[in-house]
Design a protein around this motif. Structure first.
Motif, PDB file in Angstrom:
ATOM      1  N   ILE A  95       0.919 -33.706   5.112  1.00 40.37           N
ATOM      2  CA  ILE A  95       2.375 -33.600   5.135  1.00 40.37           C
ATOM      3  C   ILE A  95       2.809 -32.357   5.915  1.00 40.37           C
ATOM      4  O   ILE A  95       3.798 -32.367   6.646  1.00 40.37           O
ATOM      5  CB  ILE A  95       2.929 -33.566   3.701  1.00 40.37           C
ATOM      6  CG1 ILE A  95       2.640 -34.896   2.999  1.00 40.37           C
ATOM      7  CG2 ILE A  95       4.429 -33.283   3.698  1.00 40.37           C
ATOM      8  CD1 ILE A  95       2.957 -34.868   1.520  1.00 40.37           C
ATOM      9  N   LEU A  96       2.061 -31.281   5.766  1.00 38.00           N
ATOM     10  CA  LEU A  96       2.393 -30.025   6.445  1.00 38.00           C
ATOM     11  C   LEU A  96       2.437 -30.208   7.957  1.00 38.00           C
ATOM     12  O   LEU A  96       3.332 -29.695   8.637  1.00 38.00           O
ATOM     13  CB  LEU A  96       1.353 -28.959   6.069  1.00 38.00           C
ATOM     14  CG  LEU A  96       1.696 -27.503   6.367  1.00 38.00           C
ATOM     15  CD1 LEU A  96       2.910 -27.056   5.583  1.00 38.00           C
ATOM     16  CD2 LEU A  96       0.501 -26.622   6.025  1.00 38.00           C
ATOM     17  N   PHE A  97       1.497 -30.974   8.498  1.00 33.72           N
ATOM     18  CA  PHE A  97       1.466 -31.203   9.948  1.00 33.72           C
ATOM     19  C   PHE A  97       2.660 -32.049  10.403  1.00 33.72           C
ATOM     20  O   PHE A  97       3.253 -31.790  11.446  1.00 33.72           O
ATOM     21  CB  PHE A  97       0.153 -31.866  10.345  1.00 33.72           C
ATOM     22  CG  PHE A  97      -1.011 -30.920  10.366  1.00 33.72           C
ATOM     23  CD1 PHE A  97      -1.083 -29.911  11.307  1.00 33.72           C
ATOM     24  CD2 PHE A  97      -2.025 -31.033   9.431  1.00 33.72           C
ATOM     25  CE1 PHE A  97      -2.153 -29.026  11.325  1.00 33.72           C
ATOM     26  CE2 PHE A  97      -3.100 -30.150   9.437  1.00 33.72           C
ATOM     27  CZ  PHE A  97      -3.163 -29.133  10.388  1.00 33.72           C
ATOM     28  N   VAL A  98       3.026 -33.074   9.634  1.00 33.04           N
ATOM     29  CA  VAL A  98       4.183 -33.899   9.988  1.00 33.04           C
ATOM     30  C   VAL A  98       5.466 -33.076   9.915  1.00 33.04           C
ATOM     31  O   VAL A  98       6.356 -33.173  10.763  1.00 33.04           O
ATOM     32  CB  VAL A  98       4.275 -35.132   9.061  1.00 33.04           C
ATOM     33  CG1 VAL A  98       5.536 -35.941   9.365  1.00 33.04           C
ATOM     34  CG2 VAL A  98       3.043 -36.010   9.211  1.00 33.04           C
ATOM     35  N   ARG A  99       5.543 -32.241   8.905  1.00 32.69           N
ATOM     36  CA  ARG A  99       6.765 -31.491   8.643  1.00 32.69           C
ATOM     37  C   ARG A  99       7.082 -30.468   9.731  1.00 32.69           C
ATOM     38  O   ARG A  99       8.232 -30.055   9.898  1.00 32.69           O
ATOM     39  CB  ARG A  99       6.637 -30.803   7.276  1.00 32.69           C
ATOM     40  CG  ARG A  99       7.915 -30.248   6.735  1.00 32.69           C
ATOM     41  CD  ARG A  99       7.752 -29.779   5.307  1.00 32.69           C
ATOM     42  NE  ARG A  99       7.730 -30.876   4.356  1.00 32.69           N
ATOM     43  CZ  ARG A  99       7.699 -30.725   3.038  1.00 32.69           C
ATOM     44  NH1 ARG A  99       7.664 -29.506   2.525  1.00 32.69           N
ATOM     45  NH2 ARG A  99       7.701 -31.755   2.233  1.00 32.69           N
ATOM     46  N   LYS A 100       6.090 -30.052  10.477  1.00 30.02           N
ATOM     47  CA  LYS A 100       6.322 -29.089  11.558  1.00 30.02           C
ATOM     48  C   LYS A 100       7.315 -29.624  12.584  1.00 30.02           C
ATOM     49  O   LYS A 100       7.973 -28.855  13.277  1.00 30.02           O
ATOM     50  CB  LYS A 100       4.998 -28.745  12.233  1.00 30.02           C
ATOM     51  CG  LYS A 100       4.059 -27.895  11.393  1.00 30.02           C
ATOM     52  CD  LYS A 100       2.674 -27.803  12.007  1.00 30.02           C
ATOM     53  CE  LYS A 100       2.737 -27.181  13.393  1.00 30.02           C
ATOM     54  NZ  LYS A 100       1.369 -27.055  13.985  1.00 30.02           N
TER      55      LYS A 100
END
Length: 482
Positions: free
Chosen positions: A205-210
């Motif tokens: 999720i952290l990578f998408v949220r960037k």
């Protein structure tokens, strides 16, 4: 405390431009990047509920009693309440994007540490840290979603996203079916692996949220209108490319007195003086749904194991979770079509009445019929409970949005979410001495009453927010014509 340094007065059409957009793939990116936090929360809560039996043995678990499992649930919720308040004010002050990256990091650290728990005290501390991150997520994410989603889709998107908690719950339930199978995985490792897998999901999720931008609404109020204008222009370009259509022009504008910061004193006056009816409404909605869900779901696995002879609770919890998500997903369009007031009133009152009825017949249920009854009740309740977050996000001015979400989440959850698990843990332990499941019926009755009162509050105090711009529902505190 001062209201913050004023930097200028501008007239902008950014809210109208965001609200007039058609649905496009870009909006799905927002839903995936931000909305998946509820999947994490559902995963966390369900793993704890499903693994109550695995945490009790001294050798492979942590030697915890039913009361201690209830305490762990209460500590998690307490962390979420404090995290919501702490990170909520930072979200309004420093921006949505900074905080929804930080809070996800806090969750990630907490759930990794939980997997390495050596004793109940360590476990309690890690549950508190994890809850802090999740609570901060609620404030940052709800405000960001509502400020980026077009007005005519806001109700259904918000309710469905909040309901996605139950995707995580279903996944967590099915995951524990495998991880608690002693023929497959050593019981000393199964529950630890479950928590570690939550961290893996958070990293994705952290990578998408960037790729999710800062809220343009937050930017133009805080003196960064050029940044907000650039983001909206980029979104418009992407939406035109994705839909193949030009966007209609807009004529509606709003004039804002920009401020770099908004003081807590002004926020408090807004909540308690300018909008007292909305304050009472949100409190009633949050207390009702928090007690209902935290009390029932945190301890449901323990109830099945203690009274109904279920050794593997994952399948039952998965069925319950699927019905909750189905309710939020299938009923969510009606919050935009029929309106907020009739839908919230109906879902709260009907689910409350059904829960009370289930309490009267609790002694007649076995594991299957209790799960079926819960599935029916919470199919209805889940949409209303999700709408509590929608309401708190919509009905207060933009400058206070994240903190208002945090405030009502914390107050309502402290009243219902901390007391609920503690009460049910105590009721289960006391009733188990006589092997009498009806001893926990009082918890059902309290939850039923609180839900019905929440529905009545909506009928009397509810706001008709469907299809309206956020700025029309509650003018920004910095609006020049206030």
């Amino acid at each position: 405390m001062a209201s913050g340094a004023q930097t200028g007065t501008i007239t902008t059409d950014i809210p109208a431009r965001l609200d007039r957009m058609p649905w496009a793939r870009w909006h799905w990116m927002i839903v995936i990047g931000l909305g998946t936090v509820w999947i994490l929360d559902g995963l966390e809560v369900t793993i704890v509920g499903s693994m109550s039996a695995a945490l009790k043995p001294e050798g492979t678990g942590l030697g915890m009693s039913s009361s201690e499992i209830g305490i762990a649930g209460a500590i998690y919720v307490a962390g979420a309440c404090l995290g919501a308040l702490f990170f909520g004010q930072l979200t309004d002050r420093f921006g949505r994007k900074k905080l929804f990256m930080i809070t996800l990091g806090v969750y990630l650290a907490g759930t990794v540490l939980t997997a390495f728990s050596m004793n109940p005290l360590w476990y309690f501390a890690c549950r508190f840290i994890t809850g802090t991150g999740i609570g901060g997520e609620y404030a940052a994410i709800n405000s960001a979603i509502d400020e980026l989603i077009p007005a005519r889709y806001r109700g259904r998107v918000d309710v469905a996203i909040n309901g996605s908690f139950w995707i995580g719950a279903a996944g967590g339930s099915l995951l524990t079916v495998l991880l608690l199978n002693e023929a497959v995985i050593d019981p000393a490792w199964g529950w630890r692996i479950a928590f570690a897998l939550g961290a893996v999901l958070a990293l994705g999720i952290l990578f998408v949220r960037k790729n999710v931008p800062e809220s343009p609404r937050w930017l133009f109020i805080h003196g960064r209108e050029d940044d907000g204008e650039k983001i909206v222009a980029d979104i418009e370009k992407r939406v035109r490319a994705e839909t193949g259509h030009d966007l209609p022009t807009v004529g509606e504008t709003i004039t804002i007195r920009q401020r770099t910061t908004i003081g807590l004193g002004l926020i408090a006056r807004t909540v308690f003086t300018m909008y007292p009816r909305r304050t009472i409404l949100c409190f009633a909605l949050f207390v009702g749904q928090a007690f209902l869900y935290n009390a029932f779901f945190f301890t449901y696995g323990d109830t099945l194991t203690t009274f109904l002879g279920v050794e593997q609770t994952g399948w039952f919890l998965a069925i319950f979770a699927v019905s909750n998500f189905a309710g939020a997903l299938l009923l969510s369009p009606l919050f935009d079509k029929l309106g907020r007031v009739p839908m919230i009133t109906g879902t709260y009152v009907v689910s409350g009445l059904l829960l009370g009825l289930a309490g009267f017949f609790l002694g007649s249920f076995d594991a299957v019929t209790l799960t079926v009854a819960g599935a029916v009740i919470f199919f209805i309740a889940s949409a209303g409970a999700s709408a509590a977050y929608l309401t708190a996000s919509e009905v207060f001015p933009m400058e206070t949005r994240a903190l208002c979400i945090a405030f009502f989440y914390a107050i309502g959850t402290a009243a219902g979410g901390i007391s609920g698990p503690l009460l049910f843990g105590w009721l289960i332990e006391r009733a188990s001495a006589g092997d009498d499941i009806t001893g926990i019926a009082v918890g059902y009755f309290i939850g039923a009453v609180l839900m019905i009162l929440g529905g009545i509050a909506e009928a009397v105090l509810g706001v008709k927010a469907e299809g309206q711009s956020l700025e029309n529902i509650a003018k920004p505190l910095t609006a020049a014509d206030r």
